[in-house]
Motif scaffolding. Sequence first.
Motif, PDB file in Angstrom:
ATOM      1  N   ALA A  55      38.423  43.945  42.394  1.00 43.90           N
ATOM      2  CA  ALA A  55      39.491  43.325  43.009  1.00 43.90           C
ATOM      3  C   ALA A  55      40.208  42.163  42.317  1.00 43.90           C
ATOM      4  N   LEU A  56      41.347  41.884  42.339  1.00 45.78           N
ATOM      5  CA  LEU A  56      41.760  40.677  41.799  1.00 45.78           C
ATOM      6  C   LEU A  56      41.099  39.260  42.412  1.00 45.78           C
ATOM      7  N   PRO A  57      40.719  38.410  41.703  1.00 46.44           N
ATOM      8  CA  PRO A  57      40.053  37.393  41.974  1.00 46.44           C
ATOM      9  C   PRO A  57      40.981  36.378  42.722  1.00 46.44           C
ATOM     10  N   THR A  58      40.732  35.377  43.574  1.00 47.66           N
ATOM     11  CA  THR A  58      41.414  34.419  43.993  1.00 47.66           C
ATOM     12  C   THR A  58      40.614  33.000  43.779  1.00 47.66           C
ATOM     13  N   THR A  59      41.269  31.943  43.130  1.00 52.95           N
ATOM     14  CA  THR A  59      40.617  30.868  42.839  1.00 52.95           C
ATOM     15  C   THR A  59      40.217  30.187  44.080  1.00 52.95           C
ATOM     16  N   LEU A  60      38.777  29.911  43.991  1.00 50.15           N
ATOM     17  CA  LEU A  60      38.070  28.995  45.127  1.00 50.15           C
ATOM     18  C   LEU A  60      38.316  27.525  44.934  1.00 50.15           C
ATOM     19  N   SER A  61      38.476  26.893  46.137  1.00 47.06           N
ATOM     20  CA  SER A  61      38.779  25.293  46.033  1.00 47.06           C
ATOM     21  C   SER A  61      37.418  24.680  45.529  1.00 47.06           C
ATOM     22  N   VAL A  64      34.089  25.410  47.603  1.00 46.68           N
ATOM     23  CA  VAL A  64      33.059  26.517  47.600  1.00 46.68           C
ATOM     24  C   VAL A  64      32.767  26.524  46.211  1.00 46.68           C
TER      25      VAL A  64
ATOM     26  N   PRO B  41      35.139  35.092  44.242  1.00 45.17           N
ATOM     27  CA  PRO B  41      36.676  34.912  44.164  1.00 45.17           C
ATOM     28  C   PRO B  41      37.216  36.362  44.446  1.00 45.17           C
ATOM     29  N   GLU B  58      37.367  30.922  52.919  1.00 46.03           N
ATOM     30  CA  GLU B  58      36.389  30.301  52.024  1.00 46.03           C
ATOM     31  C   GLU B  58      35.167  29.910  52.643  1.00 46.03           C
TER      32      GLU B  58
END
Lengths: 226, 194
Positions: A55-61, A64, B41, B58
């Motif tokens: 999957a395309l990753p989503t940047t973590l804040s 996390v 991610p 998250e």
Amino acid sequence: MIRHHPSAEMLMSYSAGTLDTGQTLIVAAHLEACPTCATHALNARSIGGALLENALPTTLSENVTFECISDKIEQAERPAASELESPQPIKLANSLEAFTLSPLLQQVLQQSSSRLRWRFVAPGVRQCALPLFSSPAERVRLLALEPGFKTPEHSHHGFEHTLVLKGSYSDETGNYCKGDFQSVTAADCHQPVAGGEEECICLTVTSGAPRFTAFLPRLLRPFMDL
Amino acid sequence: MAGSAARELSFLTISFDERLVEVGSNKCRDAFRELFDHFAPRLKSFYLKGGSEEAAAEELVQETFVLIWRKAALYDPQKAAASTWIYTIARNLRIDRLRKEKAMIYKEEEFFATKLTTHETQTDVTYQNQMNTQLAQAIAKLPAPQAQVITLAFFEEATHSDIAKRLALPLGTVKSRLRLAFTRLAEMLEGSKQ
């Protein structure tokens, strides 16, 4: 030998977790008895896994990070020994009998056994509602037919899924034995007849109250006239 | 280009299964970090697509990794690829938020899967890795409309009626596309076990 199975679409929905609760229960119970479908369901989960891995990753804040996960696992207790053992099938010590087909169903029935009752529907038919798993969208129950019981012919306003737990029944589409799964839709009209040798117990999931109320009078009508 | 991408994918897949085993048997932090770096991610994407808000997604990512750490000893690389195992945990967590009774049904699925797949006497540990790579390639090669419904069904937690509404297609079309895609992928999976 199991000959009747849930559809491929239903197994996919099950594996993705998108079926309603009652349908999830009835498919899970079938999977315990059917290695073929269990393999299909595992294949379907592999598809989910492959999609996740690529999957395309989503940047973590910054909330996390690996460090905060590390802290969490430090704090977490070691898992209890029981958490790492396979659950043992529970024996049903009540009037619902032992449903050897599905340890999961046994467990479910065991947990809610104090609230479960077989209720008379008509001569030769008893039912036991499983309210914990029912919702406005679907009704979940056990149905017990006496040997040779012939249900009045009926159609369905929604869907009806049936899993045979004990005994057998036949209708226009075939003979259904222990472990077999049948899906009937609004378009179908059928007249199941229980096998003559023993009582037939099924798990059924039907859609919505309106369809149920329509079905019940039909079932009762011949007996009301007596 | 395609060849080198495949090799890279294969390398990654092998490492995830092995890393998860190392976490399970040796409580290996480095292996756990590798799993985190790749999957965290992507799990966030998974939870967001399933409808969770940013903060909730998250939180679910963190819960997933606590569970991976705690349950890794149960992972058997001969039964499923690491990605399948992690997907199962994530799916169950997502369900757990909404429907407790349903979550109860799925809770022991890993155990049941262990019991039910005994008829497969596979001893080659690498087969799941190979299969997983082939599966990813096969998904990439599906006709676009089939890949789309498969992604919506498994990644975005859409029911088949939801998919029909979102794509403005008849339900029957959605179901037949799903069936075609699944049959193709399942045949590939069965074939790779020979």
